[in-house]
Design an enzyme around this catalytic site. Structure first.
Site, PDB file in Angstrom:
ATOM      1  N   CYS A  55       0.803  -1.221   0.000  1.00  0.00           N
ATOM      2  CA  CYS A  55       0.000   0.000   0.000  1.00  0.00           C
ATOM      3  C   CYS A  55       0.838   1.275   0.000  1.00  0.00           C
ATOM      4  O   CYS A  55       0.309   2.364  -0.237  1.00  0.00           O
ATOM      5  CB  CYS A  55      -0.933   0.004   1.200  1.00  0.00           C
ATOM      6  SG  CYS A  55      -2.050  -1.411   1.224  1.00  0.00           S
TER       7      CYS A  55
ATOM      8  N   HIS B  79      -9.196   3.204  -1.918  1.00  0.00           N
ATOM      9  CA  HIS B  79      -7.793   2.814  -1.759  1.00  0.00           C
ATOM     10  C   HIS B  79      -7.353   1.839  -2.847  1.00  0.00           C
ATOM     11  O   HIS B  79      -7.316   0.632  -2.623  1.00  0.00           O
ATOM     12  CB  HIS B  79      -7.594   2.204  -0.373  1.00  0.00           C
ATOM     13  CG  HIS B  79      -6.234   1.647  -0.121  1.00  0.00           C
ATOM     14  ND1 HIS B  79      -5.070   2.241  -0.584  1.00  0.00           N
ATOM     15  CD2 HIS B  79      -5.842   0.517   0.544  1.00  0.00           C
ATOM     16  CE1 HIS B  79      -4.037   1.511  -0.209  1.00  0.00           C
ATOM     17  NE2 HIS B  79      -4.477   0.459   0.465  1.00  0.00           N
TER      18      HIS B  79
ATOM     19  N   CYS C  50       0.516   2.721   6.197  1.00  0.00           N
ATOM     20  CA  CYS C  50       0.775   1.340   6.603  1.00  0.00           C
ATOM     21  C   CYS C  50       0.740   0.463   5.363  1.00  0.00           C
ATOM     22  O   CYS C  50       0.133   0.826   4.345  1.00  0.00           O
ATOM     23  CB  CYS C  50      -0.265   0.863   7.612  1.00  0.00           C
ATOM     24  SG  CYS C  50      -1.941   0.801   6.955  1.00  0.00           S
TER      25      CYS C  50
END
Length: 433
Positions: free
Chosen positions: A94, A387, A417
Protein backbone atom coordinates in the site's frame (compact mmCIF):
# COMPACT_ATOMS: atom_id res chain seq x y z
CA UNK A 1 38.06 26.40 0.02
CA UNK A 2 35.54 27.05 -2.74
CA UNK A 3 31.95 26.19 -2.11
CA UNK A 4 30.59 23.18 -3.97
CA UNK A 5 27.62 23.28 -6.31
CA UNK A 6 24.26 24.04 -4.72
CA UNK A 7 22.42 21.03 -3.39
CA UNK A 8 19.92 19.40 -5.71
CA UNK A 9 16.38 19.27 -4.32
CA UNK A 10 13.34 17.36 -5.52
CA UNK A 11 9.98 19.07 -5.78
CA UNK A 12 6.50 17.87 -6.69
CA UNK A 13 5.32 20.06 -9.53
CA UNK A 14 1.92 18.54 -10.24
CA UNK A 15 -0.29 15.59 -9.39
CA UNK A 16 -3.24 14.03 -11.20
CA UNK A 17 -5.41 10.99 -10.61
CA UNK A 18 -8.36 9.23 -12.11
CA UNK A 19 -11.58 9.09 -10.15
CA UNK A 20 -11.34 6.37 -7.52
CA UNK A 21 -14.11 3.82 -7.98
CA UNK A 22 -15.35 0.83 -6.06
CA UNK A 23 -14.08 -2.29 -7.79
CA UNK A 24 -16.61 -3.83 -10.14
CA UNK A 25 -18.27 -0.48 -10.96
CA UNK A 26 -16.96 2.36 -13.12
CA UNK A 27 -13.70 0.68 -14.16
CA UNK A 28 -15.01 -2.88 -14.24
CA UNK A 29 -13.87 -3.39 -17.86
CA UNK A 30 -10.85 -1.06 -17.79
CA UNK A 31 -7.36 -2.58 -17.42
CA UNK A 32 -4.89 -1.02 -15.03
CA UNK A 33 -2.57 0.08 -17.83
CA UNK A 34 -5.33 2.26 -19.29
CA UNK A 35 -5.90 3.95 -15.93
CA UNK A 36 -2.17 4.57 -15.48
CA UNK A 37 -1.74 5.97 -18.99
CA UNK A 38 -4.77 8.22 -18.56
CA UNK A 39 -3.40 9.75 -15.37
CA UNK A 40 0.10 10.19 -16.84
CA UNK A 41 -1.17 11.80 -20.05
CA UNK A 42 -3.31 14.27 -18.10
CA UNK A 43 -0.37 15.00 -15.79
CA UNK A 44 1.79 15.97 -18.76
CA UNK A 45 -0.98 18.11 -20.21
CA UNK A 46 -1.65 20.01 -16.98
CA UNK A 47 2.00 20.55 -16.08
CA UNK A 48 2.99 21.85 -19.50
CA UNK A 49 6.35 20.07 -19.23
CA UNK A 50 7.43 18.74 -22.63
CA UNK A 51 7.39 14.92 -22.61
CA UNK A 52 10.93 14.84 -24.05
CA UNK A 53 12.16 16.28 -20.73
CA UNK A 54 11.04 13.22 -18.74
CA UNK A 55 14.02 11.10 -17.71
CA UNK A 56 12.23 8.15 -16.09
CA UNK A 57 8.85 6.70 -15.18
CA UNK A 58 8.33 4.82 -11.87
CA UNK A 59 4.95 3.23 -11.14
CA UNK A 60 3.79 1.08 -8.24
CA UNK A 61 1.42 -1.83 -8.68
CA UNK A 62 0.56 -4.40 -6.01
CA UNK A 63 -1.49 -6.86 -8.07
CA UNK A 64 0.17 -6.91 -11.50
CA UNK A 65 -1.36 -8.21 -14.68
CA UNK A 66 0.21 -11.33 -16.14
CA UNK A 67 -0.19 -9.68 -19.54
CA UNK A 68 1.38 -6.35 -18.53
CA UNK A 69 3.96 -7.18 -15.84
CA UNK A 70 5.80 -3.83 -16.15
CA UNK A 71 2.97 -1.31 -16.33
CA UNK A 72 5.43 1.59 -15.95
CA UNK A 73 7.05 0.77 -19.26
CA UNK A 74 3.67 0.84 -20.98
CA UNK A 75 3.11 4.31 -19.51
CA UNK A 76 6.47 5.46 -20.89
CA UNK A 77 5.40 4.17 -24.32
CA UNK A 78 2.58 6.71 -24.55
CA UNK A 79 2.73 8.48 -27.94
CA UNK A 80 3.77 11.69 -26.16
CA UNK A 81 7.10 10.19 -25.04
CA UNK A 82 10.18 9.28 -27.02
CA UNK A 83 10.66 5.52 -26.91
CA UNK A 84 13.91 5.94 -24.98
CA UNK A 85 12.41 6.81 -21.56
CA UNK A 86 13.28 3.97 -19.13
CA UNK A 87 10.65 2.76 -16.68
CA UNK A 88 10.12 0.22 -13.94
CA UNK A 89 7.31 -1.03 -11.71
CA UNK A 90 7.73 -1.54 -7.97
CA UNK A 91 5.77 -3.07 -5.11
CA UNK A 92 5.87 -1.90 -1.51
CA UNK A 93 2.23 -2.90 -1.04
CA UNK A 94 0.00 0.00 0.00
CA UNK A 95 3.02 2.32 0.21
CA UNK A 96 4.00 1.70 -3.42
CA UNK A 97 2.91 5.12 -4.70
CA UNK A 98 4.81 6.87 -1.92
CA UNK A 99 7.84 4.66 -2.58
CA UNK A 100 7.73 5.61 -6.25
CA UNK A 101 7.79 9.27 -5.15
CA UNK A 102 10.70 8.57 -2.79
CA UNK A 103 12.68 6.78 -5.51
CA UNK A 104 12.07 9.65 -7.91
CA UNK A 105 13.28 12.16 -5.33
CA UNK A 106 16.40 10.10 -4.65
CA UNK A 107 17.23 9.89 -8.36
CA UNK A 108 16.93 13.65 -8.64
CA UNK A 109 19.00 14.43 -5.53
CA UNK A 110 21.73 12.05 -6.76
CA UNK A 111 21.85 13.82 -10.12
CA UNK A 112 20.65 10.80 -12.09
CA UNK A 113 17.48 12.51 -13.32
CA UNK A 114 15.87 15.94 -13.51
CA UNK A 115 12.28 15.02 -14.34
CA UNK A 116 10.49 11.85 -13.20
CA UNK A 117 6.87 10.71 -13.37
CA UNK A 118 6.02 8.62 -10.30
CA UNK A 119 2.84 7.11 -8.99
CA UNK A 120 0.77 3.98 -8.82
CA UNK A 121 -2.17 2.11 -10.26
CA UNK A 122 -4.47 -0.69 -9.21
CA UNK A 123 -7.36 -2.49 -10.82
CA UNK A 124 -8.93 -4.91 -8.40
CA UNK A 125 -11.67 -5.48 -10.97
CA UNK A 126 -9.09 -7.06 -13.25
CA UNK A 127 -7.36 -9.64 -11.07
CA UNK A 128 -6.02 -12.70 -12.88
CA UNK A 129 -7.36 -15.99 -11.55
CA UNK A 130 -4.85 -18.79 -11.08
CA UNK A 131 -5.14 -22.46 -11.93
CA UNK A 132 -4.31 -25.20 -9.47
CA UNK A 133 -0.72 -26.42 -9.53
CA UNK A 134 -1.86 -29.83 -10.79
CA UNK A 135 -3.78 -28.25 -13.70
CA UNK A 136 -0.76 -26.15 -14.69
CA UNK A 137 1.55 -29.17 -14.53
CA UNK A 138 -0.74 -31.28 -16.72
CA UNK A 139 -1.01 -28.48 -19.29
CA UNK A 140 2.78 -28.11 -19.35
CA UNK A 141 3.24 -31.86 -19.82
CA UNK A 142 0.62 -31.89 -22.57
CA UNK A 143 2.42 -29.08 -24.39
CA UNK A 144 5.62 -31.16 -24.37
CA UNK A 145 3.91 -34.39 -25.49
CA UNK A 146 5.12 -35.84 -28.79
CA UNK A 147 1.77 -36.92 -30.19
CA UNK A 148 -1.92 -36.07 -30.10
CA UNK A 149 -2.65 -39.36 -28.32
CA UNK A 150 -0.18 -38.58 -25.58
CA UNK A 151 -1.72 -35.15 -25.10
CA UNK A 152 -5.21 -36.60 -24.85
CA UNK A 153 -4.10 -39.20 -22.30
CA UNK A 154 -2.62 -36.45 -20.14
CA UNK A 155 -5.71 -34.27 -20.39
CA UNK A 156 -7.89 -37.26 -19.52
CA UNK A 157 -6.25 -37.23 -16.09
CA UNK A 158 -7.90 -33.87 -15.31
CA UNK A 159 -10.57 -33.94 -12.63
CA UNK A 160 -13.30 -31.33 -11.98
CA UNK A 161 -11.49 -30.10 -8.86
CA UNK A 162 -8.47 -29.26 -11.04
CA UNK A 163 -10.56 -26.73 -12.97
CA UNK A 164 -11.61 -24.69 -9.93
CA UNK A 165 -9.81 -21.29 -10.21
CA UNK A 166 -7.66 -20.01 -7.37
CA UNK A 167 -8.30 -16.35 -6.56
CA UNK A 168 -5.44 -14.33 -5.01
CA UNK A 169 -6.08 -13.69 -1.33
CA UNK A 170 -5.47 -10.37 0.44
CA UNK A 171 -3.65 -12.13 3.23
CA UNK A 172 -0.16 -12.32 4.65
CA UNK A 173 1.83 -15.13 3.02
CA UNK A 174 3.80 -15.54 6.25
CA UNK A 175 0.80 -15.84 8.59
CA UNK A 176 -2.28 -16.44 6.43
CA UNK A 177 -3.98 -13.63 8.31
CA UNK A 178 -5.96 -11.06 6.32
CA UNK A 179 -5.56 -7.34 6.91
CA UNK A 180 -9.09 -7.21 8.29
CA UNK A 181 -8.29 -9.90 10.83
CA UNK A 182 -5.15 -7.99 11.76
CA UNK A 183 -7.16 -4.79 12.20
CA UNK A 184 -9.52 -6.67 14.52
CA UNK A 185 -6.58 -7.87 16.58
CA UNK A 186 -5.18 -4.33 16.76
CA UNK A 187 -8.53 -2.91 17.87
CA UNK A 188 -8.77 -5.45 20.70
CA UNK A 189 -5.15 -5.14 21.87
CA UNK A 190 -5.17 -1.32 21.73
CA UNK A 191 -8.63 -0.78 23.18
CA UNK A 192 -10.06 0.87 20.07
CA UNK A 193 -13.84 0.78 20.39
CA UNK A 194 -16.44 0.25 17.67
CA UNK A 195 -17.89 3.71 18.36
CA UNK A 196 -14.48 5.37 17.95
CA UNK A 197 -13.96 3.60 14.63
CA UNK A 198 -17.39 4.54 13.33
CA UNK A 199 -16.97 8.17 14.40
CA UNK A 200 -13.66 8.30 12.60
CA UNK A 201 -15.18 6.79 9.44
CA UNK A 202 -18.01 9.33 9.55
CA UNK A 203 -15.49 12.18 9.78
CA UNK A 204 -13.62 10.79 6.76
CA UNK A 205 -16.80 10.76 4.65
CA UNK A 206 -17.90 14.21 5.84
CA UNK A 207 -14.56 15.79 5.03
CA UNK A 208 -14.22 14.04 1.66
CA UNK A 209 -17.76 15.09 0.75
CA UNK A 210 -16.95 18.70 1.65
CA UNK A 211 -13.71 18.56 -0.37
CA UNK A 212 -15.64 17.21 -3.34
CA UNK A 213 -18.41 19.80 -3.06
CA UNK A 214 -16.02 22.76 -2.91
CA UNK A 215 -13.83 21.41 -5.72
CA UNK A 216 -10.59 20.84 -3.84
CA UNK A 217 -10.62 17.08 -4.48
CA UNK A 218 -12.19 17.16 -7.94
CA UNK A 219 -9.52 19.61 -9.11
CA UNK A 220 -6.98 16.77 -8.79
CA UNK A 221 -9.02 14.37 -10.94
CA UNK A 222 -8.68 13.72 -14.67
CA UNK A 223 -12.25 13.43 -16.01
CA UNK A 224 -13.15 9.93 -17.11
CA UNK A 225 -15.15 9.60 -20.31
CA UNK A 226 -17.11 6.38 -20.01
CA UNK A 227 -19.96 4.69 -21.78
CA UNK A 228 -19.97 3.25 -25.27
CA UNK A 229 -19.56 6.67 -26.89
CA UNK A 230 -17.55 8.39 -24.14
CA UNK A 231 -20.45 10.65 -23.22
CA UNK A 232 -20.62 9.61 -19.55
CA UNK A 233 -18.24 12.04 -17.87
CA UNK A 234 -17.13 11.18 -14.32
CA UNK A 235 -15.22 13.79 -12.33
CA UNK A 236 -15.46 12.51 -8.74
CA UNK A 237 -14.98 9.40 -6.64
CA UNK A 238 -17.93 7.03 -6.24
CA UNK A 239 -17.21 5.70 -2.74
CA UNK A 240 -17.85 8.90 -0.75
CA UNK A 241 -21.09 8.80 1.20
CA UNK A 242 -22.16 12.35 1.98
CA UNK A 243 -25.42 11.07 3.47
CA UNK A 244 -24.02 8.47 5.86
CA UNK A 245 -24.54 8.83 9.60
CA UNK A 246 -23.27 7.38 12.82
CA UNK A 247 -26.50 5.39 13.07
CA UNK A 248 -26.05 3.91 9.59
CA UNK A 249 -22.45 2.95 10.33
CA UNK A 250 -23.40 1.45 13.69
CA UNK A 251 -25.99 -0.78 12.00
CA UNK A 252 -23.38 -2.60 9.90
CA UNK A 253 -22.33 -6.08 10.95
CA UNK A 254 -18.68 -6.90 11.79
CA UNK A 255 -16.91 -8.21 8.70
CA UNK A 256 -14.14 -10.39 10.15
CA UNK A 257 -15.21 -11.45 13.65
CA UNK A 258 -18.96 -11.89 13.47
CA UNK A 259 -19.49 -12.29 17.22
CA UNK A 260 -17.03 -9.96 18.92
CA UNK A 261 -15.66 -7.87 16.05
CA UNK A 262 -15.66 -4.09 15.59
CA UNK A 263 -14.25 -3.76 12.06
CA UNK A 264 -16.98 -3.34 9.44
CA UNK A 265 -17.25 -2.44 5.77
CA UNK A 266 -18.11 1.06 6.95
CA UNK A 267 -14.98 1.76 9.01
CA UNK A 268 -12.56 0.14 6.55
CA UNK A 269 -11.37 1.10 3.08
CA UNK A 270 -13.06 -0.65 0.17
CA UNK A 271 -11.51 -2.53 -2.75
CA UNK A 272 -10.91 0.22 -5.27
CA UNK A 273 -9.72 0.84 -8.85
CA UNK A 274 -7.75 3.92 -9.85
CA UNK A 275 -4.43 5.53 -10.71
CA UNK A 276 -2.50 8.56 -9.45
CA UNK A 277 0.68 10.19 -10.76
CA UNK A 278 2.95 13.02 -9.64
CA UNK A 279 5.57 14.95 -11.61
CA UNK A 280 8.81 15.25 -9.63
CA UNK A 281 11.52 17.64 -10.80
CA UNK A 282 14.85 19.08 -9.74
CA UNK A 283 13.85 22.39 -8.17
CA UNK A 284 16.09 24.73 -10.17
CA UNK A 285 15.05 23.08 -13.42
CA UNK A 286 11.39 23.33 -12.48
CA UNK A 287 11.63 27.04 -11.76
CA UNK A 288 13.70 27.67 -14.90
CA UNK A 289 10.94 26.03 -16.94
CA UNK A 290 8.30 28.25 -15.33
CA UNK A 291 6.79 25.53 -13.12
CA UNK A 292 5.50 26.44 -9.66
CA UNK A 293 6.36 23.63 -7.23
CA UNK A 294 3.64 22.32 -4.94
CA UNK A 295 6.00 20.93 -2.31
CA UNK A 296 9.59 19.90 -1.75
CA UNK A 297 10.45 16.36 -0.63
CA UNK A 298 12.40 16.85 2.60
CA UNK A 299 12.74 13.27 3.88
CA UNK A 300 11.31 9.77 3.64
CA UNK A 301 11.68 6.61 5.72
CA UNK A 302 10.42 3.04 5.92
CA UNK A 303 10.08 0.63 8.82
CA UNK A 304 8.78 -2.88 9.43
CA UNK A 305 7.37 -4.97 12.25
CA UNK A 306 6.73 -8.68 12.67
CA UNK A 307 3.62 -9.43 10.53
CA UNK A 308 2.45 -11.90 13.15
CA UNK A 309 2.28 -9.13 15.76
CA UNK A 310 0.25 -5.98 14.96
CA UNK A 311 0.47 -6.01 11.18
CA UNK A 312 -0.42 -2.38 10.50
CA UNK A 313 1.72 -0.68 13.18
CA UNK A 314 4.61 0.05 10.82
CA UNK A 315 3.83 3.82 10.83
CA UNK A 316 4.40 3.94 14.59
CA UNK A 317 8.05 3.25 13.77
CA UNK A 318 8.35 4.98 10.38
CA UNK A 319 7.01 8.38 11.49
CA UNK A 320 9.57 9.05 14.29
CA UNK A 321 12.28 7.89 11.89
CA UNK A 322 11.26 10.32 9.14
CA UNK A 323 10.85 13.18 11.62
CA UNK A 324 14.37 12.53 12.87
CA UNK A 325 15.72 12.55 9.32
CA UNK A 326 13.86 15.78 8.59
CA UNK A 327 15.15 17.40 11.78
CA UNK A 328 11.59 18.10 12.93
CA UNK A 329 9.11 17.22 15.66
CA UNK A 330 5.45 16.43 15.22
CA UNK A 331 4.59 19.85 16.64
CA UNK A 332 6.37 21.41 13.63
CA UNK A 333 4.04 19.67 11.18
CA UNK A 334 1.22 21.86 9.91
CA UNK A 335 -0.76 19.16 8.06
CA UNK A 336 -0.81 15.38 8.47
CA UNK A 337 -2.10 12.78 6.01
CA UNK A 338 -2.60 9.26 7.37
CA UNK A 339 -3.61 6.46 5.04
CA UNK A 340 -6.86 4.99 6.29
CA UNK A 341 -6.72 1.26 5.63
CA UNK A 342 -8.96 0.79 8.68
CA UNK A 343 -10.14 3.21 11.31
CA UNK A 344 -8.72 0.79 13.90
CA UNK A 345 -5.29 1.05 12.27
CA UNK A 346 -5.32 4.86 12.17
CA UNK A 347 -6.42 5.17 15.80
CA UNK A 348 -3.92 2.53 16.96
CA UNK A 349 -0.96 4.34 15.38
CA UNK A 350 -2.09 7.75 16.56
CA UNK A 351 -2.45 6.34 20.07
CA UNK A 352 1.08 4.94 19.86
CA UNK A 353 2.58 8.28 18.81
CA UNK A 354 1.15 9.92 21.94
CA UNK A 355 2.00 7.12 24.36
CA UNK A 356 4.93 7.24 26.86
CA UNK A 357 4.93 3.42 26.89
CA UNK A 358 5.29 3.35 23.12
CA UNK A 359 8.02 5.98 23.27
CA UNK A 360 10.00 3.58 25.45
CA UNK A 361 9.34 0.74 22.99
CA UNK A 362 10.52 2.98 20.13
CA UNK A 363 13.66 4.01 22.01
CA UNK A 364 12.55 7.65 22.25
CA UNK A 365 13.06 10.05 25.12
CA UNK A 366 9.47 11.25 24.83
CA UNK A 367 6.34 10.39 22.81
CA UNK A 368 6.20 11.49 19.17
CA UNK A 369 3.23 13.65 20.09
CA UNK A 370 -0.54 13.94 19.95
CA UNK A 371 -2.25 14.37 16.59
CA UNK A 372 -4.34 17.50 16.05
CA UNK A 373 -7.43 16.30 14.18
CA UNK A 374 -8.08 19.80 12.85
CA UNK A 375 -4.85 19.43 10.88
CA UNK A 376 -5.09 15.72 10.05
CA UNK A 377 -6.80 14.21 6.99
CA UNK A 378 -8.58 17.50 6.45
CA UNK A 379 -10.12 16.27 3.18
CA UNK A 380 -10.95 12.79 4.39
CA UNK A 381 -8.97 9.72 3.48
CA UNK A 382 -8.99 6.22 2.08
CA UNK A 383 -12.08 5.06 4.01
CA UNK A 384 -14.18 7.58 2.08
CA UNK A 385 -12.17 8.27 -1.08
CA UNK A 386 -11.07 4.69 -1.73
CA UNK A 387 -7.79 2.81 -1.76
CA UNK A 388 -6.39 1.49 -5.04
CA UNK A 389 -3.40 -0.05 -3.25
CA UNK A 390 -0.45 1.35 -5.19
CA UNK A 391 -2.11 4.64 -6.14
CA UNK A 392 -2.84 5.91 -2.65
CA UNK A 393 0.62 7.35 -1.91
CA UNK A 394 0.61 9.59 -4.98
CA UNK A 395 -2.98 10.62 -4.27
CA UNK A 396 -2.08 11.64 -0.72
CA UNK A 397 1.05 13.53 -1.83
CA UNK A 398 -0.98 15.51 -4.38
CA UNK A 399 -3.70 16.42 -1.89
CA UNK A 400 -1.20 17.34 0.81
CA UNK A 401 0.88 19.48 -1.55
CA UNK A 402 -2.13 21.48 -2.71
CA UNK A 403 -3.48 21.95 0.80
CA UNK A 404 -0.07 23.05 2.10
CA UNK A 405 0.01 25.80 -0.52
CA UNK A 406 -3.58 26.85 0.16
CA UNK A 407 -2.92 27.17 3.89
CA UNK A 408 0.65 28.41 3.72
CA UNK A 409 1.80 25.45 5.82
CA UNK A 410 5.55 24.94 6.05
CA UNK A 411 5.70 21.17 6.70
CA UNK A 412 3.43 18.24 5.90
CA UNK A 413 3.63 14.58 6.92
CA UNK A 414 2.46 11.44 5.09
CA UNK A 415 2.02 8.16 7.00
CA UNK A 416 1.13 4.88 5.28
CA UNK A 417 0.78 1.34 6.60
CA UNK A 418 1.45 -1.56 4.24
CA UNK A 419 1.22 -5.32 3.91
CA UNK A 420 4.04 -7.30 5.46
CA UNK A 421 4.10 -5.21 8.62
CA UNK A 422 5.64 -2.24 6.82
CA UNK A 423 5.24 1.48 7.34
CA UNK A 424 6.32 4.36 5.13
CA UNK A 425 6.47 8.09 5.91
CA UNK A 426 7.34 11.21 3.94
CA UNK A 427 7.89 14.81 5.03
CA UNK A 428 7.07 17.53 2.52
CA UNK A 429 7.98 21.18 2.92
CA UNK A 430 6.68 24.38 1.38
CA UNK A 431 8.95 25.20 -1.57
CA UNK A 432 8.97 28.94 -0.91
CA UNK A 433 10.12 28.77 2.72
Amino acid sequence: MADGPPARRAVIVAGVRTPFARSGTLFRDVPAVTLARTAAAELLHRSGVPPREVDEVIVGQVVPSALVPNVAREVSLLPQFPRTVPAYTLNRACASGAQALANAADQIVLGHADVVIAGGVESLSDIALLHTRRFSQLLAEAARAKSLGARLRLLARLRPRDLVPVAPAIAEPSTGETMGQSAEKMAKENGITREAQDRYALLSHQRAAAGTADGRLTAEIAPWFGGADGSEVVTSDNLIRADTSLEALAALQPAFDRRYGTVTAGNASALTDGAAMVLVMEERKARAMGCTPLARVRAHASAAVDPGWQLLMGPAFAVPKVLRRAGLALRDIGLVEIHEAFAAQVLSNVQAWGSPAWAQRLGLDAPVGDVDWDRTNVLGGSIAIGHPFAATGARIATTLGHEMRRRGVEFGLISICAQGGMGHAVVLEHPDR
